[in-house]
Design a protein around this motif. Structure first.
Motif, PDB file in Angstrom:
ATOM      1  N   ALA A 287     -53.624 -30.766 -34.161  1.00 36.26           N
ATOM      2  CA  ALA A 287     -54.084 -29.376 -34.096  1.00 36.26           C
ATOM      3  C   ALA A 287     -54.714 -28.958 -35.412  1.00 36.26           C
ATOM      4  CB  ALA A 287     -52.909 -28.463 -33.746  1.00 36.26           C
ATOM      5  N   GLN A 288     -54.110 -29.370 -36.523  1.00 34.23           N
ATOM      6  CA  GLN A 288     -54.657 -29.025 -37.834  1.00 34.23           C
ATOM      7  C   GLN A 288     -56.037 -29.639 -38.049  1.00 34.23           C
ATOM      8  OE1 GLN A 288     -51.862 -30.021 -40.911  1.00 34.23           O
ATOM      9  NE2 GLN A 288     -50.314 -28.544 -40.216  1.00 34.23           N
ATOM     10  N   GLN A 289     -56.224 -30.857 -37.535  1.00 34.89           N
ATOM     11  CA  GLN A 289     -57.533 -31.498 -37.660  1.00 34.89           C
ATOM     12  C   GLN A 289     -58.603 -30.725 -36.902  1.00 34.89           C
ATOM     13  OE1 GLN A 289     -57.485 -34.115 -39.941  1.00 34.89           O
ATOM     14  NE2 GLN A 289     -55.395 -33.295 -39.916  1.00 34.89           N
ATOM     15  N   ALA A 290     -58.167 -29.978 -35.882  1.00 33.64           N
ATOM     16  CA  ALA A 290     -59.103 -29.179 -35.087  1.00 33.64           C
ATOM     17  C   ALA A 290     -59.160 -27.734 -35.571  1.00 33.64           C
ATOM     18  CB  ALA A 290     -58.706 -29.221 -33.616  1.00 33.64           C
ATOM     19  N   GLY A 291     -58.538 -27.456 -36.734  1.00 35.07           N
ATOM     20  CA  GLY A 291     -58.593 -26.128 -37.310  1.00 35.07           C
ATOM     21  C   GLY A 291     -57.560 -25.162 -36.781  1.00 35.07           C
ATOM     22  N   HIS A 292     -56.473 -25.682 -36.221  1.00 39.49           N
ATOM     23  CA  HIS A 292     -55.433 -24.823 -35.660  1.00 39.49           C
ATOM     24  C   HIS A 292     -54.076 -25.308 -36.158  1.00 39.49           C
ATOM     25  CE1 HIS A 292     -53.465 -22.136 -32.834  1.00 39.49           C
ATOM     26  NE2 HIS A 292     -52.724 -23.140 -32.393  1.00 39.49           N
ATOM     27  N   SER A 293     -53.086 -24.401 -36.164  1.00 41.62           N
ATOM     28  CA  SER A 293     -51.730 -24.784 -36.510  1.00 41.62           C
ATOM     29  C   SER A 293     -50.772 -24.093 -35.557  1.00 41.62           C
ATOM     30  CB  SER A 293     -51.403 -24.383 -37.956  1.00 41.62           C
ATOM     31  OG  SER A 293     -50.087 -24.766 -38.298  1.00 41.62           O
ATOM     32  N   SER A 294     -49.717 -24.784 -35.172  1.00 43.49           N
ATOM     33  CA  SER A 294     -48.763 -24.232 -34.215  1.00 43.49           C
ATOM     34  C   SER A 294     -47.499 -23.763 -34.932  1.00 43.49           C
ATOM     35  CB  SER A 294     -48.384 -25.278 -33.163  1.00 43.49           C
ATOM     36  OG  SER A 294     -47.293 -24.833 -32.385  1.00 43.49           O
ATOM     37  N   GLU A 295     -47.308 -22.459 -35.018  1.00 36.81           N
ATOM     38  CA  GLU A 295     -46.084 -21.920 -35.610  1.00 36.81           C
ATOM     39  C   GLU A 295     -44.868 -22.324 -34.785  1.00 36.81           C
ATOM     40  OE1 GLU A 295     -46.248 -17.757 -36.411  1.00 36.81           O
ATOM     41  OE2 GLU A 295     -48.304 -17.825 -37.181  1.00 36.81           O
ATOM     42  N   PHE A 296     -45.061 -22.408 -33.476  1.00 34.11           N
ATOM     43  CA  PHE A 296     -43.982 -22.735 -32.560  1.00 34.11           C
ATOM     44  C   PHE A 296     -43.429 -24.131 -32.838  1.00 34.11           C
ATOM     45  CE2 PHE A 296     -42.830 -21.890 -27.845  1.00 34.11           C
ATOM     46  CZ  PHE A 296     -41.790 -21.072 -28.243  1.00 34.11           C
ATOM     47  N   LEU A 297     -44.320 -25.122 -32.941  1.00 30.27           N
ATOM     48  CA  LEU A 297     -43.902 -26.499 -33.203  1.00 30.27           C
ATOM     49  C   LEU A 297     -43.214 -26.606 -34.553  1.00 30.27           C
ATOM     50  CD1 LEU A 297     -46.996 -28.531 -31.926  1.00 30.27           C
ATOM     51  CD2 LEU A 297     -44.768 -28.342 -30.815  1.00 30.27           C
ATOM     52  N   ASN A 298     -43.778 -25.947 -35.555  1.00 26.02           N
ATOM     53  CA  ASN A 298     -43.204 -26.016 -36.901  1.00 26.02           C
ATOM     54  C   ASN A 298     -41.836 -25.350 -36.966  1.00 26.02           C
ATOM     55  OD1 ASN A 298     -45.166 -27.447 -38.551  1.00 26.02           O
ATOM     56  ND2 ASN A 298     -46.542 -25.741 -38.122  1.00 26.02           N
ATOM     57  N   LEU A 299     -41.683 -24.232 -36.266  1.00 25.25           N
ATOM     58  CA  LEU A 299     -40.397 -23.547 -36.252  1.00 25.25           C
ATOM     59  C   LEU A 299     -39.328 -24.411 -35.591  1.00 25.25           C
ATOM     60  CD1 LEU A 299     -38.633 -21.077 -36.738  1.00 25.25           C
ATOM     61  CD2 LEU A 299     -39.488 -20.127 -34.576  1.00 25.25           C
ATOM     62  N   ALA A 300     -39.654 -25.014 -34.433  1.00 25.36           N
ATOM     63  CA  ALA A 300     -38.698 -25.892 -33.746  1.00 25.36           C
ATOM     64  C   ALA A 300     -38.321 -27.067 -34.636  1.00 25.36           C
ATOM     65  CB  ALA A 300     -39.289 -26.388 -32.429  1.00 25.36           C
ATOM     66  N   HIS A 301     -39.306 -27.610 -35.340  1.00 22.60           N
ATOM     67  CA  HIS A 301     -39.052 -28.738 -36.237  1.00 22.60           C
ATOM     68  C   HIS A 301     -38.066 -28.328 -37.342  1.00 22.60           C
ATOM     69  CE1 HIS A 301     -39.815 -32.365 -38.559  1.00 22.60           C
ATOM     70  NE2 HIS A 301     -40.052 -31.612 -39.608  1.00 22.60           N
ATOM     71  N   ARG A 302     -38.269 -27.147 -37.912  1.00 24.08           N
ATOM     72  CA  ARG A 302     -37.385 -26.689 -38.993  1.00 24.08           C
ATOM     73  C   ARG A 302     -35.964 -26.456 -38.481  1.00 24.08           C
ATOM     74  NH1 ARG A 302     -41.822 -23.437 -40.380  1.00 24.08           N
ATOM     75  NH2 ARG A 302     -40.779 -21.550 -39.614  1.00 24.08           N
ATOM     76  N   VAL A 303     -35.848 -25.847 -37.306  1.00 26.56           N
ATOM     77  CA  VAL A 303     -34.523 -25.585 -36.749  1.00 26.56           C
ATOM     78  C   VAL A 303     -33.781 -26.888 -36.493  1.00 26.56           C
ATOM     79  CG1 VAL A 303     -33.267 -24.688 -34.743  1.00 26.56           C
ATOM     80  CG2 VAL A 303     -35.129 -23.352 -35.748  1.00 26.56           C
ATOM     81  N   ASN A 304     -34.437 -27.832 -35.829  1.00 22.10           N
ATOM     82  CA  ASN A 304     -33.779 -29.108 -35.517  1.00 22.10           C
ATOM     83  C   ASN A 304     -33.475 -29.910 -36.770  1.00 22.10           C
ATOM     84  OD1 ASN A 304     -33.613 -28.837 -32.688  1.00 22.10           O
ATOM     85  ND2 ASN A 304     -35.739 -29.481 -32.433  1.00 22.10           N
ATOM     86  N   LYS A 305     -34.396 -29.892 -37.723  1.00 16.25           N
ATOM     87  CA  LYS A 305     -34.187 -30.651 -38.957  1.00 16.25           C
ATOM     88  C   LYS A 305     -33.025 -30.073 -39.765  1.00 16.25           C
ATOM     89  CE  LYS A 305     -36.745 -32.636 -42.859  1.00 16.25           C
ATOM     90  NZ  LYS A 305     -36.361 -34.004 -42.491  1.00 16.25           N
ATOM     91  N   GLY A 306     -32.843 -28.760 -39.683  1.00 13.16           N
ATOM     92  CA  GLY A 306     -31.769 -28.120 -40.442  1.00 13.16           C
ATOM     93  C   GLY A 306     -30.425 -28.125 -39.747  1.00 13.16           C
ATOM     94  N   GLN A 307     -30.367 -28.618 -38.508  1.00 10.37           N
ATOM     95  CA  GLN A 307     -29.122 -28.543 -37.748  1.00 10.37           C
ATOM     96  C   GLN A 307     -27.970 -29.327 -38.378  1.00 10.37           C
ATOM     97  OE1 GLN A 307     -28.803 -26.343 -35.648  1.00 10.37           O
ATOM     98  NE2 GLN A 307     -27.062 -26.807 -34.338  1.00 10.37           N
TER      99      GLN A 307
END
Length: 454
Positions: A287-307
């Protein structure tokens, strides 16, 4: 346009080979994806060449030792007796192959960028040895566009048929295997469509053809991003319920009675394995390569990584309530694979919890019949213990995942405090603290009082 009609002499020749089972299949990468796929091709009547760059693995396999849990040594030994399965590390041995199935790792770099170096290495091997009319299918999880990027230029030099078909292996799953797991297949031209359809229909029960390799690549990322987001949501719900002093497990069971519009997920230690922690990051990178970023994906990643850290913080609270300093505590982690019934510890959150507790000064052991030993953060190897070895000198037993071999009676009978992160025991016993159920934390004081009165 009917893609099943017509065709040139090359695809017709390969189609005849596939239908008569005369085509020789090469599987590149003999891990938890490649080896079961190779054995499925053998079962369906194809001759198979197994290729891996790991010489030690190949030598052990030739001696009948399986490198993965889902294929037993006996199964491997039986197929080797039939002389239709050859094993090699030499690319020159692949020159007679008609079909190449690429099942190699696709890790992330430290900056969360995709690392497709193993795919590129496999492509180089195939290019050097493949015939004019061969079929190549990439099965490794990756970002949309990889198949075209890595293999698309082959046709400038020699004609190949190309597809992407994402692996859907679930290690430890005794119900769904290669044969009965529907296969998504994407191609970019009519000839490749016919070859891919004919081949995969010959080895699996159901094939779902999509309109391009990019759609097939995206479908795998969608599947696992969906799971990552929903698991993160339930972990967040568990935290909310603890603060509101509401039982998350009763809440989930109530919501699950709705016959439509709800899919049940449960809290736990986070996400592990190769797919769910990584695939959303492939998608975010694309998505970033196409000029977009997903807050949703990043938030889920942070929550799971911090569990894991959240679970350790809860452990510290539990130990504080029983007046036990972490540095003098003996703690046992029940479950070490990234999920139940798995020997795979890649991205294992149970291992991360083990290491976090170790770094805090606790004496930590683990129980998991599928994981014989681990390398901890100190670089030393530790072997698992049994539930019978959990004695009164243990201060806390943490249940992090389930497995078919769980001895529920033995777990329930241990006279130690238990922190049940996944509500495995569904217990109301006074020695069990349940994640997401704040009132169960009172069991710390109850258990301490009972212990002192003995």
């Amino acid at each position: 346009m009917n893609l099943d009609q017509g065709g040139n002499s090359l695809d017709s020749q390969l189609l005849r080979k596939i239908k008569s089972k005369q085509a020789i299949v090469t599987v590149i990468g003999l891990g938890y994806v490649g080896l079961p796929l190779a054995l499925r091709c053998l079962t369906c009547g194809f001759k198979v060449i197994g290729f891996d760059t790991d010489q030690n693995k190949i030598e052990k396999m030739k001696a009948g030792q399986s490198p993965i849990q889902d294929i037993s040594d006996y199964q491997l030994q039986e197929v080797l007796k039939q002389n239709h399965f050859s094993l090699t590390t030499n690319g020159g041995d692949l020159k007679n192959a008609d079909i190449f199935l690429v099942c190699v790792p696709t890790p992330l770099k430290e900056n969360y960028e995709p690392d497709i170096s193993f795919v590129k290495a496999a492509a180089d091997i195939i290019f050097d040895c493949c015939k004019e009319d061969c079929f190549v299918a990439l099965e490794s999880s990756t970002y949309p566009g990889t198949t075209k990027q890595v293999f698309g230029n082959f046709n400038e030099y020699k004609k190949i048929f190309l597809a992407y078909s994402p692996e859907r292996v679930d290690p430890g799953n005794e119900i769904y295997e290669v044969k009965n797991t529907p296969k998504v297949v994407g191609t970019d031209d009519p000839e490749s469509y016919k070859i891919a359809k004919a081949f995969y229909q010959s080895i699996v029960d159901k094939v779902h053809i999509v309109t391009s390799t990019e759609v097939a690549e995206m479908s795998k990322l969608l599947e696992n991003s969906f799971r990552s987001i929903n698991i993160a949501f339930m972990n967040e719900m568990a935290e909310i319920c603890e603060h509101l002093k509401i039982d998350i497990w009763n809440t989930i069971e109530a919501a699950a009675t709705k016959p439509f519009g709800f899919m049940k997920f449960t809290p736990g230690v986070g996400v592990g394995g190769h797919c769910i922690p990584l695939d959303p990051m492939y998608l975010e990178w694309a998505a970033q390569q196409a000029g977009h970023s997903s807050e949703f994906l990043n938030l889920a990643h942070r929550v799971n990584k911090g569990q894991p850290q959240r679970i350790v913080n809860n452990v510290l609270e539990i130990l504080t309530q029983v007046d036990k300093p972490i540095k003098t505590s003996r703690i046992v982690v029940y479950g070490m694979g990234y999920k139940g019934n798995s020997s795979d510890i890649r991205e294992s959150k149970s291992l991360e919890i083990f290491n976090l507790l170790y770094l805090l000064g606790a004496k930590v052991d683990y129980i998991d019949e599928n994981v014989k030993s681990i390398i901890a953060c100190d670089g030393h190897s530790y072997e698992g213990i049994t539930i019978q070895e959990v004695t009164s000198d243990c201060d806390l037993l943490i249940i992090t995942n389930d497995c078919n071999q769980c001895d529920y009676q033995a777990i329930q009978s241990v006279d130690v405090l238990i922190y049940d992160v996944i509500n495995l025991l569904k217990s109301k016993r006074k020695n069990v603290v349940i994640y997401g159920k704040k009132d169960s934390y009172q069991n710390c004081q109850n258990f301490q009082k009972e212990s002192l009165s003995i």
